[in-house]
Design a protein around this motif. Sequence first.
Motif: not given
Length: 118
Positions: A79, A82-83, A91, A94
């Motif tokens: 996370m 992806l953030n 994110a 996802s």
Amino acid sequence: MRWNKDILLSSLHSLLGHGSSRPARLAKGGSAPARLEAVRAAMLAELERAEPVGFEHVMKRLELARDAEALWFLRADLMAALNVLIGDHAAQRSLARITPLFRGLLPASLNSRPSRLG
């Protein structure tokens, strides 16, 4: 070990039941090792889709995780990566796709529960 798209797609297709005559059931059916690898593949696919320059260490940790619990706790690292790479909202989407894949692989104490803060 670097995952290529064919391996990831094959794992995801088998998890979702494509190309199989039996229905895909995440909580039941399929061997635990195969389902674990499908979860790993899904997590790696989300990170690779975001072109993870600078987050190769997260990919390596995902590849080396030994069990479902280790992958569960690596969701936080995924996370965070992806953030930075695709933004908070994307994110969260996802992670929302990945979290149900853990159903039936974790002890009850580790299953996510709905937040009362909604």
